[in-house]
Design an enzyme around this catalytic site. Sequence first.
Site, PDB file in Angstrom:
ATOM      1  N   GLY A 271      65.930-115.479  48.440  1.00 50.10           N
ATOM      2  CA  GLY A 271      64.593-115.401  49.001  1.00 50.10           C
ATOM      3  C   GLY A 271      63.593-116.371  48.423  1.00 50.10           C
ATOM      4  O   GLY A 271      62.392-116.264  48.698  1.00 50.10           O
ATOM      5  N   PRO A 314      70.922-117.613  46.666  1.00 49.12           N
ATOM      6  CA  PRO A 314      70.048-118.549  47.386  1.00 49.12           C
ATOM      7  C   PRO A 314      70.751-119.156  48.590  1.00 49.12           C
ATOM      8  O   PRO A 314      71.931-119.502  48.532  1.00 49.12           O
ATOM      9  CB  PRO A 314      69.761-119.621  46.329  1.00 49.12           C
ATOM     10  CG  PRO A 314      70.989-119.616  45.467  1.00 49.12           C
ATOM     11  CD  PRO A 314      71.435-118.172  45.415  1.00 49.12           C
ATOM     12  N   GLY A 315      70.031-119.275  49.679  1.00 52.47           N
ATOM     13  CA  GLY A 315      70.557-119.948  50.864  1.00 52.47           C
ATOM     14  C   GLY A 315      69.593-121.025  51.306  1.00 52.47           C
ATOM     15  O   GLY A 315      69.871-122.216  51.235  1.00 52.47           O
ATOM     16  N   ARG A 316      68.404-120.587  51.748  1.00 51.86           N
ATOM     17  CA  ARG A 316      67.355-121.503  52.189  1.00 51.86           C
ATOM     18  C   ARG A 316      67.012-122.528  51.104  1.00 51.86           C
ATOM     19  O   ARG A 316      66.815-123.709  51.400  1.00 51.86           O
ATOM     20  CB  ARG A 316      66.106-120.691  52.546  1.00 51.86           C
ATOM     21  CG  ARG A 316      64.938-121.514  53.068  1.00 51.86           C
ATOM     22  CD  ARG A 316      63.650-120.691  53.038  1.00 51.86           C
ATOM     23  NE  ARG A 316      63.820-119.352  53.552  1.00 51.86           N
ATOM     24  CZ  ARG A 316      63.641-118.997  54.809  1.00 51.86           C
ATOM     25  NH1 ARG A 316      63.275-119.907  55.699  1.00 51.86           N
ATOM     26  NH2 ARG A 316      63.810-117.745  55.190  1.00 51.86           N
ATOM     27  N   CYS A 388      62.101-123.786  79.197  1.00 48.93           N
ATOM     28  CA  CYS A 388      61.268-123.109  80.190  1.00 48.93           C
ATOM     29  C   CYS A 388      60.693-121.838  79.574  1.00 48.93           C
ATOM     30  O   CYS A 388      61.059-120.722  79.940  1.00 48.93           O
ATOM     31  CB  CYS A 388      62.104-122.802  81.437  1.00 48.93           C
ATOM     32  SG  CYS A 388      61.115-122.248  82.832  1.00 48.93           S
ATOM     33  N   GLU A 389      59.795-122.028  78.629  1.00 49.96           N
ATOM     34  CA  GLU A 389      59.236-120.929  77.849  1.00 49.96           C
ATOM     35  C   GLU A 389      57.948-121.418  77.207  1.00 49.96           C
ATOM     36  O   GLU A 389      57.942-122.409  76.479  1.00 49.96           O
ATOM     37  CB  GLU A 389      60.233-120.492  76.765  1.00 49.96           C
ATOM     38  CG  GLU A 389      59.743-119.437  75.829  1.00 49.96           C
ATOM     39  CD  GLU A 389      59.603-118.084  76.497  1.00 49.96           C
ATOM     40  OE1 GLU A 389      58.591-117.405  76.247  1.00 49.96           O
ATOM     41  OE2 GLU A 389      60.493-117.717  77.279  1.00 49.96           O
ATOM     42  N   TYR A 418      68.600-121.700  58.765  1.00 47.77           N
ATOM     43  CA  TYR A 418      68.208-120.832  59.881  1.00 47.77           C
ATOM     44  C   TYR A 418      67.745-121.601  61.112  1.00 47.77           C
ATOM     45  O   TYR A 418      66.964-121.086  61.910  1.00 47.77           O
ATOM     46  CB  TYR A 418      67.139-119.828  59.437  1.00 47.77           C
ATOM     47  CG  TYR A 418      67.561-119.060  58.211  1.00 47.77           C
ATOM     48  CD1 TYR A 418      68.589-118.119  58.286  1.00 47.77           C
ATOM     49  CD2 TYR A 418      66.984-119.299  56.971  1.00 47.77           C
ATOM     50  CE1 TYR A 418      69.008-117.435  57.151  1.00 47.77           C
ATOM     51  CE2 TYR A 418      67.401-118.624  55.839  1.00 47.77           C
ATOM     52  CZ  TYR A 418      68.411-117.691  55.940  1.00 47.77           C
ATOM     53  OH  TYR A 418      68.837-117.024  54.817  1.00 47.77           O
TER      54      TYR A 418
END
Length: 459
Positions: A271, A314-316, A388-389, A418
Amino acid sequence: MTAETETGIPGVPGTQAADQFNELPAHVWPRNAVRQEDGVVTVAGVPLPDLAEEYGTPLFVVDEDDFRARCRDMASAFGGPDRVHYASKAFLSKTVARWVDEEGLSLDIASENELGIALAADFPGERITAHGNNKDASFLRACVRNNLGHVVLDSAQELELLDYIAAGEGKVQPVLIRVKPGIEAHTHEFIATSHEDQKFGFSLASGAAFDAARAAVNAENLELVGLHCHVGSQVFDAQGFSLAAERVLELYSRIHDELGVTLAELDLGGGYGIAYTAAEEPLNVVEVAHDLLTAVGKTAAELGIEAPTVLVEPGRAIAGPSTVTVYEVGTIKDVDVDDETTRRYISVDGGMSDNIRPALYGAEYDARVVSRFTEGETTNTRVVGSHCESGDILINEATYPSDIHTGDLLALAATGAYCYAMSSRYNAFARPAVVSVRAGAAKLMLRRETLDDILSLEV
């Protein structure tokens, strides 16, 4: 006209703001990103326009040395690579799994297919930890059969099922119990994971965590080796990590006193916040590690128990800053917001299908033209995708040079976590290619999807 009304940046004239737009903030961009004398940005010596021409856009470009260096930084901060589990949910491929393995880190996975990718890369099962709040029998059986180092138990139902499966396989499965210490992380609601009213783990306050520990200790085919908690993602208030550890260690003490078991490991998740824009500062992991390890040792001593080995996930913080996404600028239009304000909409050839985070979390990014220098005065700008959003917005509010034009290459930094991992085929967009760069050479990690790939699912 004042400088502030020219640029939206107090005290910064338009040309100076344009100069700032040519800079690559070192705490946001990959370590080997450089703007050359001709204005072209290279990563690890490879020009981004050359990669865009060869592999198309959108394109994820990963600085391999940056990724590996962040693995080593984490290992150094927390006392060795065996203490660090890369959170593969941030971004996983066979290549990434091999990098993590070569750097000596462990791996955490959260699905049977993530496990399959890791095993396909010959990642040792003993260094894999399995997460998830809804692991089915097939997933748990794969964990046991591949001798995973840890399965993190998330419910009483899962505990019973895993014990049954391990018995059928004739094995004893090492487990951790995920605990909710009741810490409110200062982050987005959807990525806060340690408060009470959410789907993960056993409550510390209600006694459910102790009950789960007792059940695991009594299970014949489970070995309880420690507890796990995770306060959230993209957290900048470091005190939450230490407070969570202190609360969980009180449960270690109770387990020791009432069950006669000394737990060897404490997994405190990940995190650690990173910088997505020049105005942000990443969390200092070295300081966090020092404070966290000190708090664990001090609290354990006060409780009269042996301090467990601290593990982190840890990833991010590893994958995020190592990567940029390169887009080609398409349609540009100026929209009158009101009688006094005009906003320039810059459309790029990707969007929420390759980066859902702004739409999902309100995440903020910064962009740079990477094919040349920009020199124009600045203007109120919004960078949008091609879907289309109406919520397909990559950068909601920015002040960018007015000379950005169709055909320019625009890159968003810090997109390694992510983004590809949460990509989709919305509007039948094909997922982008992913390329790693190192020492002046590029290597395709994941090829661009094609219409044939999309149609291959039809029956």
